[in-house]
Design a protein around this motif. Structure first.
Motif, PDB file in Angstrom:
ATOM      1  N   ARG A 151       1.203   3.947  -3.199  1.00 22.70           N
ATOM      2  CA  ARG A 151       0.248   5.228  -3.217  1.00 22.70           C
ATOM      3  C   ARG A 151       1.117   6.332  -3.721  1.00 22.70           C
ATOM      4  O   ARG A 151       0.243   7.209  -3.913  1.00 22.70           O
ATOM      5  CB  ARG A 151      -0.277   5.287  -1.777  1.00 22.70           C
ATOM      6  CG  ARG A 151      -1.351   4.339  -1.487  1.00 22.70           C
ATOM      7  CD  ARG A 151      -1.873   4.530  -0.032  1.00 22.70           C
ATOM      8  NE  ARG A 151      -2.572   5.893  -0.256  1.00 22.70           N
ATOM      9  CZ  ARG A 151      -3.234   6.554   0.666  1.00 22.70           C
ATOM     10  NH1 ARG A 151      -3.093   6.179   1.850  1.00 22.70           N
ATOM     11  NH2 ARG A 151      -3.911   7.772   0.416  1.00 22.70           N
ATOM     12  N   CYS A 175      -5.247   4.809  -5.077  1.00 20.02           N
ATOM     13  CA  CYS A 175      -5.683   3.784  -4.366  1.00 20.02           C
ATOM     14  C   CYS A 175      -7.501   4.167  -4.108  1.00 20.02           C
ATOM     15  O   CYS A 175      -7.697   5.045  -3.334  1.00 20.02           O
ATOM     16  CB  CYS A 175      -4.913   3.480  -2.916  1.00 20.02           C
ATOM     17  SG  CYS A 175      -5.576   1.835  -2.333  1.00 20.02           S
ATOM     18  N   ILE A 231       0.987  -1.299   0.007  1.00 22.61           N
ATOM     19  CA  ILE A 231      -0.001   0.024  -0.110  1.00 22.61           C
ATOM     20  C   ILE A 231       0.897   1.332   0.064  1.00 22.61           C
ATOM     21  O   ILE A 231       0.630   2.121  -0.915  1.00 22.61           O
ATOM     22  CB  ILE A 231      -0.965   0.167   1.132  1.00 22.61           C
ATOM     23  CG1 ILE A 231      -1.682  -1.235   1.159  1.00 22.61           C
ATOM     24  CG2 ILE A 231      -1.909   1.131   1.242  1.00 22.61           C
ATOM     25  CD1 ILE A 231      -2.450  -1.389   0.058  1.00 22.61           C
ATOM     26  N   ALA A 279      -4.544   1.343  -7.871  1.00 24.37           N
ATOM     27  CA  ALA A 279      -4.377   0.275  -6.827  1.00 24.37           C
ATOM     28  C   ALA A 279      -5.923   0.303  -6.254  1.00 24.37           C
ATOM     29  O   ALA A 279      -6.759   1.241  -6.054  1.00 24.37           O
ATOM     30  CB  ALA A 279      -3.598   0.671  -5.999  1.00 24.37           C
ATOM     31  N   CYS A 329      -6.942   4.407   1.426  1.00 21.03           N
ATOM     32  CA  CYS A 329      -7.406   4.692  -0.090  1.00 21.03           C
ATOM     33  C   CYS A 329      -7.326   6.226  -0.094  1.00 21.03           C
ATOM     34  O   CYS A 329      -7.618   7.104   0.816  1.00 21.03           O
ATOM     35  CB  CYS A 329      -8.887   4.046  -0.310  1.00 21.03           C
ATOM     36  SG  CYS A 329     -10.262   4.752   0.458  1.00 21.03           S
TER      37      CYS A 329
END
Length: 178
Positions: A17, A22, A13, A55, A135
């Motif tokens: 990012r 994301c 992650i 992502a 996110c």
């Protein structure tokens, strides 16, 4: 957070990012047949219309999560599975849902296994919060109604809005779940 979860977080992650947007998903497990075409086309639009690398984060539950995950994979989007801290697979639903879960899980770029929670509802909500916290924006396949139980879609949307994460709601206006 365990060292394994932290390591997965760092590689799956945090580094992507920097270069990728994301997108997280939350949504209902049961999507009425009348709503499904709208949801499917909106999810495809969200994943194909974005500029730059994407992502995706999903808990891979039945319904919205699995639909989003399949579409993300079809679009070549790197997918991370966020697994609630419980005996998750056993509570996903019938054999077809569990089979789809295992199929999608094999295609994920990474997995984040969350710590155990006292109840299933708390585990689901912890996974939803984790997705929101990691996110850039959240897609909610949501009828706009309050959650039917603790940690449901409405609670995750409320958390995202409270923390400033942009939310795109996907639903057919006027449609209701059973």
């Amino acid at each position: 957070m365990s060292a394994e979860t932290t390591r997965t977080l760092d590689t799956a992650i945090l580094k992507p990012r920097i270069a990728a947007t994301c997108i997280g998903i939350t949504g209902h497990r049961v999507i009425p047949p009348a709503v499904l075409p709208r949801v499917h086309s909106a999810l495809r639009e969200q994943l194909s219309g974005a500029e730059g690398e994407l992502a995706a984060l999903s808990s891979l539950a039945a319904g919205a999560d699995q639909l989003f995950a399949d579409i993300a994979l079809d679009h070549g989007v790197s997918l991370t599975a966020v697994i609630p801290g419980m005996d998750y697979e056993a509570h996903l639903g019938g054999a077809e849902v569990r089979s789809a879960y295992r199929r999608i899980l094999r295609s994920c770029a990474a997995r984040v296994h969350l710590p155990a929670e006292p109840t299933h509802e708390e585990a689901y909500f912890a996974a939803g919060r984790w997705i929101v916290d990691h996110c850039d924006r959240l897609i909610a396949v949501w009828d706009g109604r309050p959650a039917r139980g603790p940690g449901g879609t409405g609670d995750v949307v409320e958390y995202a809005r409270r923390t400033g994460v942009p939310v795109t709601v996907v639903w057919l206006p006027g449609a209701r779940r059973d």
